[in-house]
Design an enzyme around this catalytic site. Structure first.
Site, PDB file in Angstrom:
ATOM      1  CG  HIS A 195      -1.766  -1.201   1.368  1.00 32.76           C
ATOM      2  ND1 HIS A 195      -2.723  -1.553   0.446  1.00 32.76           N
ATOM      3  CD2 HIS A 195      -1.784  -2.170   2.320  1.00 32.76           C
ATOM      4  CE1 HIS A 195      -3.304  -2.685   0.829  1.00 32.76           C
ATOM      5  NE2 HIS A 195      -2.754  -3.068   1.962  1.00 32.76           N
ATOM      6  CG  HIS A 227       3.122   5.264   6.247  1.00 29.31           C
ATOM      7  ND1 HIS A 227       2.855   5.047   7.578  1.00 29.31           N
ATOM      8  CD2 HIS A 227       2.047   5.937   5.762  1.00 29.31           C
ATOM      9  CE1 HIS A 227       1.675   5.562   7.888  1.00 29.31           C
ATOM     10  NE2 HIS A 227       1.167   6.117   6.796  1.00 29.31           N
ATOM     11  CG  HIS A 229      -0.215   8.380   2.350  1.00 22.11           C
ATOM     12  ND1 HIS A 229      -0.986   7.253   2.164  1.00 22.11           N
ATOM     13  CD2 HIS A 229       0.114   8.407   3.672  1.00 22.11           C
ATOM     14  CE1 HIS A 229      -1.138   6.633   3.319  1.00 22.11           C
ATOM     15  NE2 HIS A 229      -0.471   7.313   4.249  1.00 22.11           N
ATOM     16  CD  GLU A 239      -3.552   9.293   3.448  1.00 23.22           C
ATOM     17  OE1 GLU A 239      -4.208   8.439   2.834  1.00 23.22           O
ATOM     18  OE2 GLU A 239      -3.231   9.171   4.656  1.00 23.22           O
ATOM     19  CG  HIS A 252       0.952   9.977   7.635  1.00 23.34           C
ATOM     20  ND1 HIS A 252      -0.131   9.315   7.060  1.00 23.34           N
ATOM     21  CD2 HIS A 252       0.763  11.297   7.391  1.00 23.34           C
ATOM     22  CE1 HIS A 252      -0.932  10.228   6.504  1.00 23.34           C
ATOM     23  NE2 HIS A 252      -0.409  11.422   6.698  1.00 23.34           N
ATOM     24  CB  THR A 336      -5.257   7.727   6.511  1.00 20.25           C
ATOM     25  OG1 THR A 336      -3.936   7.197   6.275  1.00 20.25           O
ATOM     26  CG2 THR A 336      -5.164   8.974   7.367  1.00 20.25           C
TER      27      THR A 336
END
Length: 431
Positions: A195, A227, A229, A239, A252, A336
């Site tokens: 992911h 990690h 996004h 996000e 994050h 999230t």
């Protein structure tokens, strides 16, 4: 007579998807840490009765194994196979057994999510499990609440941070970062968990001294992992959004309250987790502090890949400079990604991290989602859209800057024009 296929790699158990590195480590046992490698694997071999191959109980593992072998490039169980084949290979390919098996898995996936999935592994096809819209809109964020009811809760994250509607909280002072300015013992481990790409310490004990406290946090929290996004070549991918604007990327750093012993326990409390969010903006120059991570991306291109980075570094080097960390926004929210536990004290920093264009491009172009049938999709747009704020409030720290007037609320914004009218009336002639 019953037809039976017995499947194994090198004469052993069916493999865990992508599990060619550290599948049994603690970090691989929880979705927050690395993607939750389930323990319920068929062993010592995955025996599939042919009449029930399409809908049989072993099909999830069977399809999962096929995908894992293709991703890992493993050899067939006979030792004479071709790279990426599960069954004995012929002179021109993986053989007819392979073709039939892959067709069965594809048909099962096409028929519906429940055909092969259940709730077993995030390295399985996204069908029947959560994913992002860039993988399949049918299992994207708008459908997560169908899989996990908590994803439809009232305190979900991320959110849009509207700086015109913030409330200043004088108690939100500087956060105390402990251990961030020291290179930890051991190595940083970079993992593609299907992911996102995640950075963690290979040793659990090494992270115990990397903590945050103060700044209005309800306790002391130790770092677990961080990690990212991101978006795609065509769009940004943070996000959280700032005044409705999405930024290129977001990092994050996940922390767990030290008063709890396990992540599962922490997720059961509103103050269980504290996540620090950092926006990224593109710079004309390369951010050399990210060179080690960016260089490691090519070694974790596929879901399940993991690599220990050659050089260690201080976590503080990944953040904006210390003097710019006093400005942040605070609210109560959730994870999230599913299970979307509403156990997160969020701190989103105002100052972005600068990253070079080519460095950002490496995230967008190098990494892949789990293999879906024969399709290998680039890992792009791995973000959840902003969720309704509902009755929650977002607070601004003492060091946060204002935008569009006061940070204290709408009735104060009326004060200036009313005061101006009162002053003007002093100079107007009496009627």
């Amino acid at each position: 007579m019953s037809w039976v296929w017995t499947v194994g790699l090198h004469g052993t158990a069916c493999p865990s998807p992508g599990g060619n590195h550290h599948a049994q480590s603690r970090e691989m046992q929880d979705p927050l840490l690395a993607g939750e490698f389930p323990k319920d694997r068929p062993s010592p071999a995955c025996t599939v009765p042919l009449p029930v191959l399409l809908w049989g109980w072993c099909l999830p593992y069977h399809c999962e194994t096929l995908d894992a072998v293709r991703q890992a490039g493993a050899l067939s169980s006979t030792g004479g196979g071709r790279q990426g084949c599960l069954y004995p290979a012929g002179p021109s390919g993986c053989g007819w057994h392979e073709s039939v098996a892959r067709l069965a898995c594809s048909l099962a996936r096409w028929h519906g999510p429940s055909a092969i999935s259940g709730d077993r592994s995030p390295f399985l096809s996204p069908a029947g499990q959560w994913c992002y819209d860039s993988q399949d809109p049918q299992c994207g964020p708008s459908h997560w609440k169908e899989l996990k009811a908590t994803c439809g809760g009232d305190k979900q994250s991320p959110v849009n941070i509207d700086r015109r509607r913030l409330q200043r909280d004088g108690g939100l002072g500087d956060i105390l970062f402990e251990g961030y300015d020291q290179a930890p013992p051991g190595k940083w481990r970079l993992t593609n968990n299907g992911h996102t790409v995640m950075l963690s310490l290979a040793s659990e004990s090494a992270s115990e001294h990397i903590t945050i406290s103060g700044g209005g946090l309800p306790g002391r929290y130790r770092a677990i992992q961080l990690h990212f996004h991101w978006g795609s070549p065509a769009r940004n991918g943070s996000e959280h959004t700032l005044d409705g604007r999405q930024l290129p990327m977001e990092m994050h750093i996940v922390h767990m309250n030290v008063k709890y012993q396990t992540l599962a326990e922490a997720k059961g409390h509103p103050n269980g987790l504290a996540v620090l969010g950092f926006f990224f903006q593109v710079s004309e120059t390369t951010n050399t502090n990210y060179n080690t991570i960016v260089a490691g991306l090519r070694n974790v291109s596929h879901a399940g890949d993991s690599v220990d980075l050659a050089s260690t570094f201080r976590l503080s080097t990944l953040l904006p400079r210390a003097g710019r960390l006093s400005g942040y926004y605070r609210y109560q929210g959730s994870l999230t990604t599913p299970d979307c536990s509403e156990a997160v004290v969020w701190t989103v920093f105002e100052e972005p991290v600068e990253i070079g264009q080519e460095q950002l491009k490496a995230f967008v172009s190098t990494l892949h989602f789990p293999l879906e049938g024969s399709m290998l999709l680039k890992m792009i747009n791995n973000f959840r859209p902003p969720q309704p704020l509902r009755r929650r409030k977002i607070f601004a720290s003492r060091g946060a800057t204002a935008r569009g007037g006061s940070l204290h609320g709408g009735h104060h914004q009326l004060l200036s024009p009313l005061l101006l009218l009162a002053l003007l009336s002093l100079f107007l002639p009496a009627p």
